[in-house]
Design an enzyme around this catalytic site. Structure first.
Site, PDB file in Angstrom:
ATOM      1  CG  ASN A 182      57.595  47.011  43.990  1.00  0.00           C
ATOM      2  OD1 ASN A 182      57.969  47.849  44.845  1.00  0.00           O
ATOM      3  ND2 ASN A 182      56.492  46.472  44.131  1.00  0.00           N
ATOM      4  CG  ASN A 220      60.914  45.444  46.782  1.00  0.00           C
ATOM      5  OD1 ASN A 220      60.740  45.333  45.595  1.00  0.00           O
ATOM      6  ND2 ASN A 220      60.632  44.439  47.450  1.00  0.00           N
ATOM      7  CE  LYS A 221      61.644  42.632  43.267  1.00  0.00           C
ATOM      8  NZ  LYS A 221      60.113  42.902  43.696  1.00  0.00           N
ATOM      9  CB  ILE A 222      68.632  46.050  41.975  1.00  0.00           C
ATOM     10  CG1 ILE A 222      70.004  46.828  42.048  1.00  0.00           C
ATOM     11  CG2 ILE A 222      68.466  45.624  40.463  1.00  0.00           C
ATOM     12  CD1 ILE A 222      71.148  45.588  42.006  1.00  0.00           C
ATOM     13  CB  VAL A 223      66.593  48.921  38.112  1.00  0.00           C
ATOM     14  CG1 VAL A 223      65.697  49.745  37.323  1.00  0.00           C
ATOM     15  CG2 VAL A 223      68.006  49.488  37.774  1.00  0.00           C
TER      16      VAL A 223
END
Ligand SMILES: *Cc1c(COP(=O)(O)O)cnc(C)c1O
Length: 352
Positions: A179, A181-184
Site C-alpha cells: 500500500n 503508506n508501506k516501506i515499498v
C-alpha cells in the site's frame, strides 16, 4: 521499468514484471514461494480461505492491529477472536495466547473448539507491528501445541528479520502489503510468502479466477477471485525494491535520532527493536509513562499545534462497531499500548 511495461502493452493481470517482482521478493525474504496479490487484505483473505476458514469459524488476531487483519477473517465469513499484545514487541503475546487457548479451547478430533462459543478455531494471525518482529517463534510453539496454522501479518515488516530470517517466513504462510503508506509501494498491492508448494499453487489458481491453463479455452473450475497484482503495479514494485536497502537505512537512521532525542526525557521511552531482531523501523513510536488516554490526547494535540503530525496507534479492533461482540481474552496490555503509544513522523526523507 514502468515505461517499459507501458511500451509492451502488458499493463494488466500477470506479465513479466509480476514474475520478476516475485523473484526479487523471494530473494529478499528467502521464502520459497511468493504470490503477488492486488492488496495485503486480498493476500490474507485468500490465504485464510485456502486454509479452510469459512462461515462461523474463529481466527485469533491481536486486538491491536490495523482493521484489515480482522476484515480478512470477516471476508471469509469468519469471526476474529481477540487476544492481548505484549509491551516488548507491541505484537501478539505468546503467553496470553497460551493462557487463552488453555482456558477456552479443547481438541475434538482434528479440530480445535472454542468451548464458550462452540465455534472451530481455525488459525492464528499474529502481526509484526510497525515493523518490529513479534515473538513469532513462541507463538508458533503455542499454535503447534493446539494444532492450528499461523499466518503472519507481515504487511508492515518488509526488511525485518529475527536472527537473519525474514518476517512472514516462520508460519504456514505470511503476507506483505505494498500500500502507499508501506516501506515499498506498488500503489496498491500485496504478496503471500510460503514454503508450502501446494498452498502456493492453490493461491495462484484461486487468485486468477480459477482458470485452467489452456491455449484458447475459458475453463474455470471453481468460484474464485481476481486478486493478482497487475503487471504495471509490479513494474513499480521492481523499481521500488531496488531502493529497499537505502529506505531501510534511512528509517534506521531516523529511529536512532529519535532514540537519542527521547533518551533524555524520563517520561517517554522510544520503542526500540526487540532483542535479537532487526526491525525495518517502518514507523518510529514512543511510549508515554502514563497510560491515561486524556494525557495521551493532550500530547497529540500539543504536537499537532506545534506542527508535528504525530498519531495515536489504532483503536482496538475489539471496540469497533462490527467487532464489538466478537470473542476476546483479557486485553489489558493492548489497552495500555493503545493509551500510551504515539506514532512519530517517519517518512524516509525526514533526514537528509
Ligand atoms: C497495511 C496493512 C494491511 C493491509 O494491507 P493492504 O495492502 O492495505 O490491504 C494489513 N495489516 C496491517 C497490519 C497493515 O498495516
Amino acid at each position: 521499468m514502468v515505461d517499459e511495461c507501458l511500451r509492451t502493452g502488458w499493463v494488466s493481470t500477470l506479465g513479466p514484471f509480476v514474475s520478476r517482482f516475485e523473484d526479487e521478493l523471494r530473494r529478499v525474504t528467502g521464502a520459497q514461494h511468493v504470490i503477488a496479490m492486488a492488496s495485503g487484505t486480498a493476500a490474507l483473505h485468500l490465504t485464510l480461505h485456502t486454509l479452510g476458514v469459512g462461515p462461523g469459524d474463529e481466527v485469533i488476531v491481536p486486538a491491536l492491529s490495523f482493521v484489515a487483519t480482522a476484515n480478512a477473517v470477516a471476508h471469509c465469513g469468519g469471526i476474529p477472536h481477540f487476544v492481548d499484545s505484549e509491551l516488548e514487541t507491541l505484537g501478539l503475546d505468546a503467553m496470553s495466547l497460551h493462557r487463552r487457548l488453555k482456558n477456552i479451547a479443547s481438541q475434538r478430533g482434528k479440530q480445535l473448539i472454542n468451548n464458550e462459543t462452540g465455534a472451530v478455531i481455525k488459525a492464528i494471525v499474529p502481526m509484526h507491528a510497525f515493523g518490529h518482529p513479534c515473538d513469532i517463534r513462541n507463538i508458533i510453539r503455542v499454535a503447534d501445541e493446539f494444532g492450528i496454522p499461523v499466518v503472519e501479518d507481515a504487511a508492515e515488516s518488509l526488511g525485518s528479520s529475527i536472527a537473519g530470517r525474514h518476517t512472514g517466513t516462520f508460519g504456514t504462510a505470511g503476507f506483505l502489503s505494498f500500500n502507499g503508506n508501506k516501506i515499498v509501494t506498488t500503489g496498491n498491492g500485496g504478496a503471500v510468502l510460503t514454503n508450502d508448494e501446494t498452498l502456493a499453487q492453490r493461491l495462484r489458481h484461486l487468485s486468477t479466477t480459477a482458470k485452467r491453463a489452456h491455449a484458447w479455452e475459458f475453463l474455470h473450475d471453481e468460484v474464485a477471485w481476481n486478486y493478482r497484482l497487475p503487471n504495471i503495479n509490479a513494474a513499480l514494485g521492481c523499481a521500488q525494491l531496488s531502493r529497499l536497502s537505502d529506505l531501510l537505512s534511512r528509517k534506521r537512521r531516523l529511529a536512532a535520532r529519535y532514540q537519542s532525542v527521547f533518551a533524555v526525557i524520563e517520561s517517554i521511552s522510544f520503542n526500540n527493536e526487540p532483542a535479537n531482531t532487526a526491525s525495518n523501523f517502518w514507523l518510529s513510536t514512543v511510549q508515554l509513562e502514563s497510560s491515561d488516554r486524556a494525557s495521551r490526547n493532550s500530547v497529540l494535540q500539543a504536537a499537532h499545534d506545534a506542527g508535528y503530525l504525530c498519531r495515536p496507534v489504532w483503536n482496538l479492533l475489539s471496540e469497533l462497531p462490527m467487532y464489538s461482540r466478537a470473542p476476546r481474552g483479557d486485553l489489558s496490555v493492548a489497552t495500555e499500548i493503545e493509551n500510551s503509544v504515539i506514532c512519530l513522523p517517519s517518512g524516509p526523507r525526514l533526514l537528509t
